[in-house]
Design a protein around this motif. Sequence first.
Motif, short mmCIF file in Angstrom:
data_model
loop_
_atom_site.label_atom_id
_atom_site.label_comp_id
_atom_site.label_asym_id
_atom_site.label_seq_id
_atom_site.Cartn_x
_atom_site.Cartn_y
_atom_site.Cartn_z
N ASP A 1 9.36 61.34 -44.44
CA ASP A 1 9.49 60.49 -45.64
C ASP A 1 9.54 59.12 -44.78
OD1 ASP A 1 9.51 62.20 -47.57
OD2 ASP A 1 11.49 62.44 -47.23
N ARG B 1 5.75 48.45 -52.11
CA ARG B 1 6.61 49.06 -52.75
C ARG B 1 7.85 48.40 -53.40
NH1 ARG B 1 6.54 54.32 -50.96
NH2 ARG B 1 8.86 54.61 -51.04
N ARG C 1 18.87 55.58 -60.74
CA ARG C 1 18.60 55.67 -59.28
C ARG C 1 17.79 54.39 -58.70
NH1 ARG C 1 20.05 60.16 -56.58
NH2 ARG C 1 18.28 60.01 -54.84
N HIS D 1 15.27 53.06 -56.51
CA HIS D 1 14.13 53.16 -55.38
C HIS D 1 13.81 51.97 -54.78
CE1 HIS D 1 12.80 57.58 -56.66
NE2 HIS D 1 13.71 56.72 -57.60
N SER E 1 14.68 53.25 -49.19
CA SER E 1 15.44 54.30 -49.56
C SER E 1 15.75 54.38 -51.00
CB SER E 1 16.94 53.97 -49.07
OG SER E 1 17.61 52.64 -49.44
N VAL E 2 16.40 55.57 -51.41
CA VAL E 2 16.71 55.97 -52.93
C VAL E 2 18.16 56.10 -52.89
CG1 VAL E 2 16.32 57.51 -54.86
CG2 VAL E 2 14.40 56.79 -53.11
N ASP F 1 8.19 61.58 -59.24
CA ASP F 1 8.07 60.71 -58.15
C ASP F 1 6.80 60.09 -58.05
OD1 ASP F 1 10.51 61.41 -57.58
OD2 ASP F 1 10.11 62.93 -56.03
N GLU G 1 5.53 55.97 -57.85
CA GLU G 1 4.53 55.38 -56.91
C GLU G 1 3.46 54.54 -57.51
OE1 GLU G 1 5.44 54.92 -53.68
OE2 GLU G 1 7.18 55.55 -54.47
N ARG H 1 4.73 51.45 -59.18
CA ARG H 1 4.97 50.47 -58.12
C ARG H 1 3.84 49.79 -57.74
NH1 ARG H 1 9.56 53.14 -54.00
NH2 ARG H 1 10.13 50.96 -53.62
#
Length: 381
Positions: free
Chosen positions: A70, A116, A132, A134, A138-139, A238, A242, A245
């Motif tokens: 990650d 991102r 949450r 993102h 980090s999340v 997830d 992405e 984004r």
Amino acid sequence: MKLDFLEPVVAHKGPWATVYATTGPADESSARRRELTWRELCRSLEEQGADEATVGAVRASLDGLEPGADTPGIALFAAEGRTVLTRTLGQPPAATEAIWSEIPRLTPLLELTQQRPGCLVARIDRAGADFRMHGVSSVEDAGSVHGRDRPPHRAAAGVWSARHFGVAGENTWAENAARIAQEVVRVFADSGAELLVLAGGARECHSVDEDLPLELRDVTTISWHDGRAAGAETDRLDASIETARLEHAARAAENVLDRFRAGRDASGGDPAAIEGVPAVAEAARQHRIDTLLITPAGPDPRRELWIGEHPDQVAVRRSDAERLGAEHPHAARADDALLCSAVAAGGEAFVVPGDGGDGSPAGGIGALLRWPVGEAERTRG
């Protein structure tokens, strides 16, 4: 791209140690390679004149990293014996390098993180939502909101007073959707996110979306792959985050370039966009930069500017920097000097990929302005 995450760097005194490095997987052979790489990076900083305390802070921060899939890369900024900012990267940097300079080397970080954008995810059901954030690297949990839970669903057909309870259930959900939307607006504003993803059932997400203000709906994506229930499809969510984004970054890029072309080529009016290091440096001194545009492949980002103790003390010539009040001017890369100025003035920045193509800033440096260039400024320039 918003630049507030760079404020700790701009507010701190230099000179700076900037490190970009690939971390690699968490296995024994990679650990040995990392040890050799960390040692070489610190040796490079020493050879460039970095002080012992700052080199020690860099080494301690590198040794404290937890490599893994990650975190394929790291950007680190240290000064005066301590690490001021560390950012994990979603992809490895183009080169592993350590730089000792009067101001931090920032453009590669923007180039690596621009794809991102910060994303707030709201996982919704009929009783509430969990948030949450993102971020760039980090999340983090961003809280939750709970609505009324009685009666949350329609009553079964044939039950006495089913119509009454069915209407009550719909009214409860309407209230909850409005409450969730209100909290989404608040959390989004506090988070600094650029994109919102609503996850959950189609009906619930659309109900919340309809209660959002128009400007927030313009940056909202709906995903049906996840909600708040246990066992929800987290992997698919997830992936959709992405994708959202990347699509948002592409739209933002095209929007910035469209605005730049329109502002630069304004016919019959004062230009709202400028290009070239001298013009952008003057705008930086006047705190007029709304969005700084940088094409790393162009020649202008590598040009030399003279900077003083304050971010708005930027000039093409050393004597001009001294006239601005700089007691000990230093030479710096144009892109980094202008980025520091944009951060300090609350502006944004955009890295133009590739060579920019037609319509991008000539030479590689341009800016959208907070107010247009008038005839007096053009004549003086």
